[in-house]
Write a protein that holds these residues in place. Structure first.
Motif, PDB file in Angstrom:
ATOM      1  N   SER A  90     -31.011 -10.081  -5.212  1.00  0.00           N
ATOM      2  CA  SER A  90     -29.576  -9.777  -5.177  1.00  0.00           C
ATOM      3  C   SER A  90     -29.008  -9.632  -6.579  1.00  0.00           C
ATOM      4  O   SER A  90     -28.218  -8.716  -6.857  1.00  0.00           O
ATOM      5  CB  SER A  90     -28.817 -10.875  -4.423  1.00  0.00           C
ATOM      6  OG  SER A  90     -29.205 -10.914  -3.073  1.00  0.00           O
ATOM      7  N   LYS A  91     -29.430 -10.504  -7.479  1.00  0.00           N
ATOM      8  CA  LYS A  91     -28.918 -10.443  -8.858  1.00  0.00           C
ATOM      9  C   LYS A  91     -29.435  -9.212  -9.594  1.00  0.00           C
ATOM     10  O   LYS A  91     -28.697  -8.587 -10.366  1.00  0.00           O
ATOM     11  CB  LYS A  91     -29.286 -11.730  -9.606  1.00  0.00           C
ATOM     12  CG  LYS A  91     -28.478 -12.925  -9.088  1.00  0.00           C
ATOM     13  CD  LYS A  91     -28.809 -14.241  -9.752  1.00  0.00           C
ATOM     14  CE  LYS A  91     -27.911 -15.335  -9.165  1.00  0.00           C
ATOM     15  NZ  LYS A  91     -28.148 -16.658  -9.757  1.00  0.00           N
ATOM     16  N   LEU A  92     -30.687  -8.841  -9.347  1.00  0.00           N
ATOM     17  CA  LEU A  92     -31.228  -7.634  -9.979  1.00  0.00           C
ATOM     18  C   LEU A  92     -30.516  -6.385  -9.469  1.00  0.00           C
ATOM     19  O   LEU A  92     -30.220  -5.465 -10.236  1.00  0.00           O
ATOM     20  CB  LEU A  92     -32.735  -7.531  -9.715  1.00  0.00           C
ATOM     21  CG  LEU A  92     -33.610  -8.558 -10.454  1.00  0.00           C
ATOM     22  CD1 LEU A  92     -35.043  -8.534  -9.931  1.00  0.00           C
ATOM     23  CD2 LEU A  92     -33.582  -8.327 -11.960  1.00  0.00           C
ATOM     24  N   VAL A  93     -30.224  -6.357  -8.196  1.00  0.00           N
ATOM     25  CA  VAL A  93     -29.502  -5.225  -7.611  1.00  0.00           C
ATOM     26  C   VAL A  93     -28.067  -5.157  -8.153  1.00  0.00           C
ATOM     27  O   VAL A  93     -27.573  -4.084  -8.508  1.00  0.00           O
ATOM     28  CB  VAL A  93     -29.510  -5.324  -6.068  1.00  0.00           C
ATOM     29  CG1 VAL A  93     -28.474  -4.403  -5.444  1.00  0.00           C
ATOM     30  CG2 VAL A  93     -30.904  -5.000  -5.532  1.00  0.00           C
ATOM     31  N   GLN A  94     -27.419  -6.308  -8.229  1.00  0.00           N
ATOM     32  CA  GLN A  94     -26.024  -6.349  -8.706  1.00  0.00           C
ATOM     33  C   GLN A  94     -25.896  -5.884 -10.146  1.00  0.00           C
ATOM     34  O   GLN A  94     -24.900  -5.271 -10.533  1.00  0.00           O
ATOM     35  CB  GLN A  94     -25.472  -7.783  -8.595  1.00  0.00           C
ATOM     36  CG  GLN A  94     -25.182  -8.241  -7.167  1.00  0.00           C
ATOM     37  CD  GLN A  94     -25.016  -9.757  -7.087  1.00  0.00           C
ATOM     38  OE1 GLN A  94     -24.921 -10.439  -8.107  1.00  0.00           O
ATOM     39  NE2 GLN A  94     -24.995 -10.281  -5.867  1.00  0.00           N
ATOM     40  N   GLN A  95     -26.925  -6.138 -10.968  1.00  0.00           N
ATOM     41  CA  GLN A  95     -26.817  -5.916 -12.417  1.00  0.00           C
ATOM     42  C   GLN A  95     -27.465  -4.619 -12.891  1.00  0.00           C
ATOM     43  O   GLN A  95     -27.463  -4.338 -14.087  1.00  0.00           O
ATOM     44  CB  GLN A  95     -27.437  -7.100 -13.162  1.00  0.00           C
ATOM     45  CG  GLN A  95     -26.758  -8.435 -12.898  1.00  0.00           C
ATOM     46  CD  GLN A  95     -25.310  -8.458 -13.347  1.00  0.00           C
ATOM     47  OE1 GLN A  95     -24.942  -7.819 -14.323  1.00  0.00           O
ATOM     48  NE2 GLN A  95     -24.471  -9.195 -12.628  1.00  0.00           N
ATOM     49  N   THR A  96     -28.046  -3.828 -11.963  1.00  0.00           N
ATOM     50  CA  THR A  96     -28.742  -2.602 -12.363  1.00  0.00           C
ATOM     51  C   THR A  96     -28.349  -1.439 -11.456  1.00  0.00           C
ATOM     52  O   THR A  96     -27.554  -1.595 -10.532  1.00  0.00           O
ATOM     53  CB  THR A  96     -30.279  -2.777 -12.283  1.00  0.00           C
ATOM     54  OG1 THR A  96     -30.666  -2.897 -10.902  1.00  0.00           O
ATOM     55  CG2 THR A  96     -30.740  -4.010 -13.056  1.00  0.00           C
ATOM     56  N   PHE A  97     -28.971  -0.288 -11.702  1.00  0.00           N
ATOM     57  CA  PHE A  97     -28.778   0.906 -10.873  1.00  0.00           C
ATOM     58  C   PHE A  97     -29.351   0.721  -9.473  1.00  0.00           C
ATOM     59  O   PHE A  97     -29.021   1.464  -8.542  1.00  0.00           O
ATOM     60  CB  PHE A  97     -29.505   2.107 -11.517  1.00  0.00           C
ATOM     61  CG  PHE A  97     -30.994   2.054 -11.320  1.00  0.00           C
ATOM     62  CD1 PHE A  97     -31.607   2.753 -10.292  1.00  0.00           C
ATOM     63  CD2 PHE A  97     -31.795   1.258 -12.148  1.00  0.00           C
ATOM     64  CE1 PHE A  97     -32.980   2.683 -10.084  1.00  0.00           C
ATOM     65  CE2 PHE A  97     -33.163   1.184 -11.945  1.00  0.00           C
ATOM     66  CZ  PHE A  97     -33.755   1.899 -10.909  1.00  0.00           C
ATOM     67  N   ALA A  98     -30.262  -0.258  -9.305  1.00  0.00           N
ATOM     68  CA  ALA A  98     -31.121  -0.323  -8.118  1.00  0.00           C
ATOM     69  C   ALA A  98     -30.388  -0.862  -6.890  1.00  0.00           C
ATOM     70  O   ALA A  98     -29.366  -1.552  -6.989  1.00  0.00           O
ATOM     71  CB  ALA A  98     -32.338  -1.185  -8.417  1.00  0.00           C
TER      72      ALA A  98
END
Length: 406
Positions: A90-98
């Motif tokens: 969730s954090k990777l999605v929130q902080q990137t294009f992904a």
């Protein structure tokens, strides 16, 4: 009672496969950016486990996350999901294009997943003819047979029999060389925003813009390997943000776990749907222990203080390297960004990066090389100013040793 084994460097030669040639000393303890060997000798760590130890050694946030999770749940399987994996994703999605994340155990595995996904996407969307992957000379994408073939250093992939096909290599930062290879058969272009093993060579803005446009024109995916540049190392969470050029697939590892093995592939929902149930997998990927540690790493690094601090530390490194070079005249330039820097040897010292690396160890400094002409620095992102100064004092002594012995 279990037998007590006496651990010495010679034991490596007795029991380990000889594909590595480790240093004579064996580290036994680390704290922050300092490491101690079996004899109690102290080293300043400018290597960071090859750009892995993003928060140094035994950072309290990582130790806390690991020990807390170790008391709860270690492993399940991909038949089940777990809370740390979902929080981290969730954090990777929130902080990137992904929009979607796949967890693996290493950068090579993340890249293997990315290349398989690109091929599967191309097959299902465009047909069997669209299968070529364009990579770059001097690139590095891992040591599995597929990733080492995509990598642009034949010496790593030669000698293991027939290589995976439909992999082409262009010249990094040369857009015309990419144009010459691209066609309706191209399914993906794979690149590092800063070539790491190839010598710390940053992509130019014009080159990245051009590659993105070519991918769009030829309906190919842009895959960015951010295994070495990712998670704050260049002063942004991911290096693509510095260029404002979005990939279709991004891979991340090394600094993500800060020393605990984890990798991830990030992509969009539209592309991710081609990895249907059963098409790809991993026994340990998304492991609760790894994901709990990586979440603590992301939470600690992805703050204005730490990211801005990386750029401030870069300037201190550059100032000290410039002063050393003024006196000893050994480098032609310093390349890279943030805490991924390469001091390039000038003509007089061509091919001697390893001499500087070994001399640094003699003086209590852990450094790296990137090829035979570049001394590489990839320390902790939160290394203190005092540790930088002490490490650079030691590096100056190492430079003097090499120069005076010439």
């Amino acid at each position: 009672m279990a037998e007590q084994i006496q651990v010495t460097r010679s034991l490596f030669d007795d029991v380990m496969v000889p594909n590595y040639a480790p240093a004579k000393m064996i580290p036994v303890k680390g704290q922050g950016s300092r490491v101690w060997d079996q004899d109690g000798r102290e080293y300043v760590d400018f290597a960071g486990g090859i750009a892995v130890s993003s928060l140094g050694h035994c950072h309290p946030a990582m130790v806390s996350a690991l020990t807390e999770q170790a008391g709860k749940l270690w492993h399940l399987s991909n038949v089940l999901t777990n809370e740390p994996a979902l929080r981290l994703a969730s954090k990777l999605v929130q902080q990137t294009f992904a929009e979607k994340v796949f967890f693996a155990n290493s950068g090579a595995e993340a890249n293997e997943a990315a290349f398989k996904l690109a091929r599967r996407w191309a097959l299902e969307v465009h047909g069997e003819h669209k299968h070529e992957i364009i990579s770059f000379s001097k690139s590095f994408h891992g040591r599995t047979f597929f990733t080492v073939t995509v990598g642009g250093q034949a010496s790593y992939s030669d000698g293991f029999g027939p290589k995976p096909g439909a992999v082409l290599h262009a010249e990094f930062n040369n857009l015309d060389s990419v144009k010459a290879l691209m066609s309706e058969r191209t399914c993906a272009v794979v690149l590092e925003p800063i070539q790491g093993e190839g010598g710390i060579i940053p992509a130019t803005q014009e080159f990245l813009d051009g590659v993105r446009a070519l991918c769009d024109q030829h309906q190919a995916l842009l895959v960015m390997d951010e295994v070495q540049t990712g998670v704050g190392r260049t002063g942004s969470l991911y290096a693509y943000m510095n260029y404002q050029v979005e990939p279709d697939i991004l891979t991340t590892a090394k600094s993500l776990g800060g020393g605990f093995p984890i990798g991830a592939m990030l992509t969009t929902t539209e592309i991710a749907k081609h990895l249907k149930v059963g098409t790809h997998g991993t026994t340990y990927g998304g492991n609760p222990l790894a994901c709990a540690v990586a979440e603590a790493v992301i939470d600690t690094i992805n703050t204005p203080e730490v990211l801005q601090g990386v750029l401030a530390k870069e300037q201190l490194f550059r100032q000290r390297l410039a002063a050393i070079n003024e006196q000893y005249q050994v480098f032609s330039e310093v390349r890279g960004k943030g805490m991924l820097l390469g001091a390039v040897l000038n003509e007089k010292y061509q091919g001697r990066a390893r001499d500087f690396f070994l001399a640094a160890a003699d003086h209590g400094l852990m450094a790296l090389v990137a090829g035979v002409n570049v001394v590489r620095f990839a320390p902790s992102l939160v290394i203190t100013e005092q540790d930088i100064q002490d490490g650079m004092d030691r590096f100056e002594q190492a430079v003097a040793q090499v120069v005076n012995a010439a």
